[in-house]
Design a protein around this motif. Sequence first.
Motif, PDB file in Angstrom:
ATOM      1  N   MET A 189      -7.588 -20.472  -8.906  1.00 29.66           N
ATOM      2  CA  MET A 189      -7.078 -19.870  -7.681  1.00 29.66           C
ATOM      3  C   MET A 189      -8.207 -19.626  -6.707  1.00 29.66           C
ATOM      4  O   MET A 189      -9.365 -19.576  -7.076  1.00 29.66           O
ATOM      5  CB  MET A 189      -6.333 -18.573  -7.967  1.00 29.66           C
ATOM      6  CG  MET A 189      -7.183 -17.479  -8.607  1.00 29.66           C
ATOM      7  SD  MET A 189      -6.234 -16.005  -9.013  1.00 29.66           S
ATOM      8  CE  MET A 189      -5.712 -15.472  -7.398  1.00 29.66           C
ATOM      9  N   MET A 190      -7.848 -19.425  -5.456  1.00 31.52           N
ATOM     10  CA  MET A 190      -8.873 -19.285  -4.429  1.00 31.52           C
ATOM     11  C   MET A 190      -9.439 -17.885  -4.372  1.00 31.52           C
ATOM     12  O   MET A 190     -10.635 -17.678  -4.262  1.00 31.52           O
ATOM     13  CB  MET A 190      -8.290 -19.665  -3.066  1.00 31.52           C
ATOM     14  CG  MET A 190      -9.288 -19.484  -1.921  1.00 31.52           C
ATOM     15  SD  MET A 190      -8.592 -20.017  -0.376  1.00 31.52           S
ATOM     16  CE  MET A 190      -9.900 -19.590   0.742  1.00 31.52           C
ATOM     17  N   THR A 191      -8.606 -16.899  -4.463  1.00 28.08           N
ATOM     18  CA  THR A 191      -9.064 -15.519  -4.305  1.00 28.08           C
ATOM     19  C   THR A 191      -8.437 -14.658  -5.374  1.00 28.08           C
ATOM     20  O   THR A 191      -7.518 -15.055  -6.072  1.00 28.08           O
ATOM     21  CB  THR A 191      -8.663 -14.952  -2.923  1.00 28.08           C
ATOM     22  OG1 THR A 191      -7.236 -14.958  -2.847  1.00 28.08           O
ATOM     23  CG2 THR A 191      -9.223 -15.792  -1.795  1.00 28.08           C
TER      24      THR A 191
ATOM     25  N   ASP B 292      -5.891 -14.950   1.665  1.00 29.31           N
ATOM     26  CA  ASP B 292      -6.009 -16.374   1.412  1.00 29.31           C
ATOM     27  C   ASP B 292      -6.774 -17.085   2.523  1.00 29.31           C
ATOM     28  O   ASP B 292      -6.948 -18.295   2.477  1.00 29.31           O
ATOM     29  CB  ASP B 292      -4.620 -17.006   1.293  1.00 29.31           C
ATOM     30  CG  ASP B 292      -3.962 -16.670  -0.037  1.00 29.31           C
ATOM     31  OD1 ASP B 292      -4.695 -16.242  -0.948  1.00 29.31           O
ATOM     32  OD2 ASP B 292      -2.741 -16.825  -0.144  1.00 29.31           O
TER      33      ASP B 292
ATOM     34  N   GLN C 124      -9.867 -25.784  -4.281  1.00 33.64           N
ATOM     35  CA  GLN C 124      -8.542 -25.321  -3.867  1.00 33.64           C
ATOM     36  C   GLN C 124      -8.563 -24.727  -2.464  1.00 33.64           C
ATOM     37  O   GLN C 124      -7.682 -23.964  -2.090  1.00 33.64           O
ATOM     38  CB  GLN C 124      -8.023 -24.291  -4.868  1.00 33.64           C
ATOM     39  CG  GLN C 124      -7.754 -24.897  -6.247  1.00 33.64           C
ATOM     40  CD  GLN C 124      -7.053 -23.942  -7.177  1.00 33.64           C
ATOM     41  OE1 GLN C 124      -6.495 -22.943  -6.761  1.00 33.64           O
ATOM     42  NE2 GLN C 124      -7.062 -24.260  -8.471  1.00 33.64           N
ATOM     43  N   SER C 125      -9.597 -25.079  -1.693  1.00 29.11           N
ATOM     44  CA  SER C 125      -9.696 -24.575  -0.328  1.00 29.11           C
ATOM     45  C   SER C 125      -9.999 -25.722   0.627  1.00 29.11           C
ATOM     46  O   SER C 125     -10.370 -26.820   0.214  1.00 29.11           O
ATOM     47  CB  SER C 125     -10.792 -23.505  -0.244  1.00 29.11           C
ATOM     48  OG  SER C 125     -12.024 -24.047  -0.639  1.00 29.11           O
TER      49      SER C 125
ATOM     50  N   ASP D 294      -9.280 -21.899   4.157  1.00 30.92           N
ATOM     51  CA  ASP D 294      -7.902 -21.598   3.808  1.00 30.92           C
ATOM     52  C   ASP D 294      -7.564 -22.137   2.429  1.00 30.92           C
ATOM     53  O   ASP D 294      -8.171 -23.094   1.948  1.00 30.92           O
ATOM     54  CB  ASP D 294      -6.935 -22.247   4.824  1.00 30.92           C
ATOM     55  CG  ASP D 294      -6.834 -21.437   6.094  1.00 30.92           C
ATOM     56  OD1 ASP D 294      -7.725 -20.595   6.313  1.00 30.92           O
ATOM     57  OD2 ASP D 294      -5.893 -21.665   6.857  1.00 30.92           O
ATOM     58  N   LYS D 295      -6.573 -21.536   1.834  1.00 29.06           N
ATOM     59  CA  LYS D 295      -6.038 -22.069   0.594  1.00 29.06           C
ATOM     60  C   LYS D 295      -5.407 -23.424   0.885  1.00 29.06           C
ATOM     61  O   LYS D 295      -4.650 -23.586   1.840  1.00 29.06           O
ATOM     62  CB  LYS D 295      -4.998 -21.111   0.022  1.00 29.06           C
ATOM     63  CG  LYS D 295      -4.577 -21.443  -1.403  1.00 29.06           C
ATOM     64  CD  LYS D 295      -3.722 -20.330  -1.988  1.00 29.06           C
ATOM     65  CE  LYS D 295      -3.367 -20.637  -3.437  1.00 29.06           C
ATOM     66  NZ  LYS D 295      -2.569 -19.542  -4.047  1.00 29.06           N
TER      67      LYS D 295
END
Length: 869
Positions: A1-3, A9, A40-41, A87-88
Amino acid sequence: MMTDANSADRIPIKLTTVPLNGMVNTSVPLAKGLLYDIHQSQLMTNGQAIDCGAKVLATWPDKSIKWLHLSFSAPSSDDGELTLTLDKKAQANSISRLSGLQYESNDTQTSVTAAHYTFSLNHENGQFSIASPASENCTGSSVTGELGLRDAREQECAISSCSVSCITTPNLLDESIFALSLQVMVNYSSADNASESGVSARFEFHFDSAQSDIRLDITLHNSKAAVHTGGSWDLGDENSFQFSEFSLSLQGPEDLQTESSLSYRLERNGPWQTPTDLPMSIFQHSSGGTNWQSPVHVDHQQKIPFDVKGYIVEQRGKQVFSGERAAPQISWVNGINIAVADFWQKFPSAMTISPQTICLGLFPKQDNKHYELQGGEKSTHSIWFGVKHDPNGAYFCTDSNYTKPHISQYAKADMPLYTEFQQASGELQSLINNGLHSQRNFFEKREMLDEYGWRNFGDIYADHETAEHQDDSIFVSHYNNQYDPIYGFLRQFILSNDQQWFTLADDLAKHVMDIDIYHTKDDKDEYNGGLFWHTDHYLQAFTSSHRSYSKHQAKGAYQDHAGGGGPGGQHCYTSGLTLYYLMTGNQRAKEAVLTLTNWITYVYEGGNTCLELLLALKNRHVPGLKNHFNGQYPLDRGTANYINALLDSYVLTSDHTLLHRVEHIIQHTIHPNEDITLRNLENIEETWFYTVFLQSVVRYLDIKRANSELNHEFYYARDSLMHFAHWMHDHEYMYLDKPDILEYPNDTWTAQDLRKAHVLSAAYYYGNKTNKAFLNKAKYFEQEVATRLTLSDTKTYTRIMVLLMQNDGPTRYFEHLALEQTFATVNPNWAKPKGERYSAVGQIVTAFCKRLLALSISNEVNWLKKRLG
């Protein structure tokens, strides 16, 4: 996941002074827990995802990204600033607007294919070729390149081994290859007996899918140890490598009509010219400056090895033009353009043009003249190839421009920048600005000493050492990064966004990485990989080059004058190189930090031999050395440098064992309940650097606080800081208030007073901001430093300027920084120091028993051999 669950996000990134439609390379510090997986960004601008290369430079202990390096082609911006977002990534893969790089490699060859060229590399000998495709107005063509090294007898040095490695950078948009670095390591054998010479070349090709230029960095290295007889490090050392030429030869197609397909210009924005008679050469003999014959350039015979000012252009051996400073560029072979970075700055340099061939002389051949690469010394040159049928293509890339994030984003960094509350109009800042805007600014100091040539360029003139110089002759003294001007320059760049500060940092960092660090493994371990001292105080460098001690220097120049030696822990500065790596992604800087950390670790911890322990027994009471029997470290700047090096390595690696080592050092140097009167801190000449140590303790506390690790070790260090801060508040004064007790009472002491403000303001903060007296005393020191130096005739001296850049900022930072948590009250009853729990005899016996259990005869013999020469 990104964050994580507590993060948005979308991560905003604001950049300053973005080049119009130019290539952006920047590094962004990110808060802990904000971003874990770059794949993933994606990078967004104006609602659109753009092609962007992303490389993780450092991570937080929780594995989230701490520093992220980004490369992309900048969209236009009207106000010179650019706001982007990470961004995601959307579920559906975007389609890249770039073709990306194609990369193939096997045991014998590597090839890289881009939109504007095809590149291939032969693994056997390092030969390479660049082929440009045909265009509407231009037929395709190719160039082959090969490095050549000739020894002092002009014999070709053969390649004994060649190895190739590759690092790729993904495109966030579609995970294609956005950028690629190809590293080639070549070892040379001696021309006479085919034995290993200890000389190698490292050349790195850097490719980027967003532009057509290829950068080639070439580093020549002599890995032998210098002999340094009697502790002197003069040119002419028997283990220096003497050679006559090191060049890159470029070969065009056999059917090439050179005159009609080649043009050149001698300087940026100069007119393009076509050679009328070949062969032709452009030879930069000297800097071309006012002081071009400065004694800074002497060879081992103390003679200046050139007699031509500036550069000369010749055709068929006849001079057709001359000038001062050339920055030539060649447009050749249907669109392949060539430029050499720092052509005149790193003289001697040459470009020789013959039918079908161009020779780039990094160390060009000269009649009856040799070059000397000292043991453990390197030299790096950069060459740009532009491949897009644009004669101006390669040239802009030779500038050291850098795009940085907005200053507010650096608050997320775990480097000691203290930029959040800085005053641009403060008195100390006005003094620092003299570094760019006074008549003795850092660029002008280059001209005063003529700090140019391949060995000198980038270093700073140590003009403060000229204070006792009696005549108008040039006094040669090199600064060698004392008190870390790399860090100071970069910090000023972050504060002001003035590219001149970055240029100074960039040039100096590259110099330090090549010249000032001792790149060998064959000398004493306490020297290997170390940083050479600045030129010995008050003495000309003579033939010591950048290695401190010369046999021509007088002895007894000052109190406790050593008159010889080598790299030592009292002179080790890594924070600037760490920040330089994090801002630029230059891998060599990271390697330098880790090398220096390993070296200074050995300086204080030693190896594991019994012979070494016998020497330590003899020296156990020598100031500046660790006592290996009671475990105590000296309370001085060397131990501070050791701590800072470990902390810098921790910043780069997040290896928690490095923090544990720092904690061990702090606990074996100072104690929260010790009797400070026994430290004899009133003896300023011998003990002033205790403040440098306390500054390193503050940095440790800052890192532990950022990690939310307020444990036993944190409070031991915090309580020790508070203990010394109380003593400082009651006893410290401006050094020059008592000039009679100082050997040289000058304004360097005034600049050093700024360290006290750092320590006291930090004690105010870590004491929960309850003791205003600490802050007031810190402000007193800061104001006095500013007031007194403003009136000083020596305020622009290098050492004073660097001390101001290194130590400005913490007072306002700790005054205005919000307390995010309340720290525990000071513990008045810490356990007795471990070194006092056992008798001296018991300590000695225990230490030798441990060594005997790990006894290795080969290690003992090796240790002895290195000391017997």
